[in-house]
Write a protein that holds these residues in place. Structure first.
Motif, short mmCIF file in Angstrom:
data_model
loop_
_atom_site.label_atom_id
_atom_site.label_comp_id
_atom_site.label_asym_id
_atom_site.label_seq_id
_atom_site.Cartn_x
_atom_site.Cartn_y
_atom_site.Cartn_z
N THR A 149 28.62 5.68 31.27
CA THR A 149 27.90 6.87 31.73
C THR A 149 26.86 6.53 32.78
N ARG A 150 26.27 5.36 32.67
CA ARG A 150 25.30 4.95 33.70
C ARG A 150 26.01 4.66 35.03
N VAL A 151 27.19 4.08 34.93
CA VAL A 151 28.00 3.86 36.14
C VAL A 151 28.37 5.21 36.77
N MET A 152 28.76 6.15 35.93
CA MET A 152 29.13 7.48 36.41
C MET A 152 27.96 8.17 37.11
N HIS A 153 26.78 8.01 36.55
CA HIS A 153 25.58 8.63 37.14
C HIS A 153 25.35 8.10 38.54
N VAL A 154 25.41 6.77 38.69
CA VAL A 154 25.18 6.16 40.01
C VAL A 154 26.28 6.59 40.98
N ASP B 237 21.02 -0.69 35.49
CA ASP B 237 19.89 -0.96 34.59
C ASP B 237 18.57 -0.45 35.15
N ALA B 238 18.60 0.16 36.31
CA ALA B 238 17.38 0.65 36.95
C ALA B 238 16.71 1.72 36.08
N LYS B 239 15.40 1.76 36.14
CA LYS B 239 14.63 2.72 35.34
C LYS B 239 15.05 4.16 35.64
N GLU B 240 15.29 4.45 36.90
CA GLU B 240 15.69 5.81 37.29
C GLU B 240 16.96 6.24 36.58
N VAL B 241 17.90 5.31 36.45
CA VAL B 241 19.18 5.61 35.80
C VAL B 241 18.97 5.86 34.30
N ASP C 140 29.79 -5.93 26.60
CA ASP C 140 29.51 -6.90 27.65
C ASP C 140 29.54 -6.20 29.00
N THR C 141 28.37 -6.05 29.61
CA THR C 141 28.28 -5.33 30.88
C THR C 141 29.16 -5.94 31.95
N LYS C 142 29.19 -7.27 32.03
CA LYS C 142 29.98 -7.96 33.04
C LYS C 142 31.46 -7.62 32.90
N LYS C 143 31.95 -7.60 31.67
CA LYS C 143 33.36 -7.29 31.43
C LYS C 143 33.67 -5.83 31.77
N VAL C 144 32.74 -4.95 31.44
CA VAL C 144 32.95 -3.52 31.71
C VAL C 144 32.99 -3.26 33.21
N ARG D 94 27.19 6.63 21.48
CA ARG D 94 27.09 5.17 21.42
C ARG D 94 27.50 4.59 20.08
N ARG D 95 27.25 5.30 19.01
CA ARG D 95 27.61 4.77 17.69
C ARG D 95 29.12 4.71 17.50
N ILE D 96 29.84 5.64 18.13
CA ILE D 96 31.29 5.69 17.98
C ILE D 96 31.98 4.79 18.98
N HIS D 97 31.55 4.84 20.24
CA HIS D 97 32.10 3.95 21.26
C HIS D 97 30.96 3.43 22.14
N PRO D 98 30.43 2.27 21.78
CA PRO D 98 29.28 1.68 22.49
C PRO D 98 29.48 1.52 23.99
N VAL D 99 30.72 1.32 24.44
CA VAL D 99 30.97 1.10 25.86
C VAL D 99 30.51 2.30 26.70
N SER D 100 30.42 3.46 26.09
CA SER D 100 30.03 4.66 26.82
C SER D 100 28.62 4.55 27.40
N ASP D 101 27.78 3.75 26.77
CA ASP D 101 26.43 3.56 27.29
C ASP D 101 26.48 3.02 28.71
N ILE D 102 27.37 2.07 28.95
CA ILE D 102 27.52 1.48 30.28
C ILE D 102 28.27 2.42 31.21
#
Length: 277
Positions: A182-187, A233-237, A211-215, A172-180
């Motif tokens: 990877t969660r998409v990938m998990h789902v 954004d679900a807790k399980e994810v 920006d989650t909407k843009k991603v 996340r520190r290097i490329h913050p977009v990965s936070d979003i």
């Protein structure tokens, strides 16, 4: 400077009492850590857990202890991976070859426990494939983009030979977009859409986009996969992401991609090629 480097310091060789197996007990290890490793007075050392004791062909007589140091820092519990080398009543946090300058601290990782290979993380290949490959990766990591899709391809083409177990480690520190991402990938993987996981490695997007909407819009446009912010954004994810990062800590992963083949660290990340010749 990383958080771990603030909490822990390198140490000179110290003396320590050993048992018959050349391994000190946890009380002695904890005492050693308090005296020689953790120098920050704000950090409380709660204990040391030995994950595995190994040997190395280049280090005759030395036992390598792969451990987790349990700490409390600013009211937060932290489990810091730490390597220790033990021989003849001596213990140190690193051994370096005079001839080559090679640091063995970064050369040894734990053997993969069987619990890592669970159905939830099986991405490609058959469960009963001859060889298991474990991958810790971030789709925005340039090195991952070169290596990981090729591992995917090998498993898809040889599912009876290779199975790929995939764990998310967003930098996340290097490329913050990965936070979003990877969660998409998990789902997507949970929905059985493994092709979406693959497509994240070629997604065209700024690594700094938060920006989650843009991603999510970019993902829909480039892959056809539509998903809501509420779903990722679900807790399980979020709990699953934390569990993957905990697994990375357990395996002493300090970069991406980190690859293991049949339980052992594949430093060059190309061992899969020999499996499908």
């Amino acid at each position: 400077m990383s958080l771990m480097s603030k909490l822990l310091t390198s140490t000179l060789i110290a003396t320590i009492a050993l048992n018959a197996n050349n391994v000190p007990d946890t009380k002695k290890l904890t005492k050693y850590v308090k005296r020689n490793v953790v120098k920050n007075p704000q950090v409380k050392v709660n204990g040391v857990t030995v994950i595995e004791a190994k040997t190395h062909k280049d280090l005759p007589g030395w036992t390598v202890l792969l451990t987790t140091i349990d700490l409390t820092y600013q009211k937060k519990e932290i489990h810091a991976p730490e390597v220790m080398f033990v021989k003849d009543g001596l213990i140190t946090g690193n051994l370096v070859s005079i001839k080559t300058g090679r640091s063995y601290r970064n050369e040894i990782k734990p053997t993969v426990p069987e619990t890592i290979y669970d159905d939830a993380h099986l991405l490609f290949g058959n469960k009963d494939a001859k060889h298991k490959i474990l991958v810790f990766s971030d789709p925005m990591c340039p090195f991952c983009q070169e290596v990981v899709p090729e591992i995917f391809k090998a498993a898809k083409e040889h599912p009876e030979v290779i199975s790929v177990y995939y764990y998310h480690l967003p930098l996340r520190r290097i490329h913050p977009v990965s936070d979003i991402l990877t969660r998409v990938m998990h789902v997507a993987q949970k929905e059985g859409k493994t092709d979406i996981v693959e497509k994240m490695y070629t997604l065209k997007i700024s690594p700094n986009e938060k920006d989650t909407k843009k991603v999510l819009s970019a993902i829909k446009k480039q892959t056809g996969y539509e998903i809501t912010a509420a779903k990722i954004d679900a807790k399980e994810v979020k709990d699953a992401m934390k569990a993957d990062e905990s697994a990375a800590g357990r395996m002493m992963v300090n970069g991406t991609p980190t690859v293991y083949i049949d339980g052992q660290w594949d430093k060059m990340r190309d061992g899969y090629k020999k499996l499908v010749k």
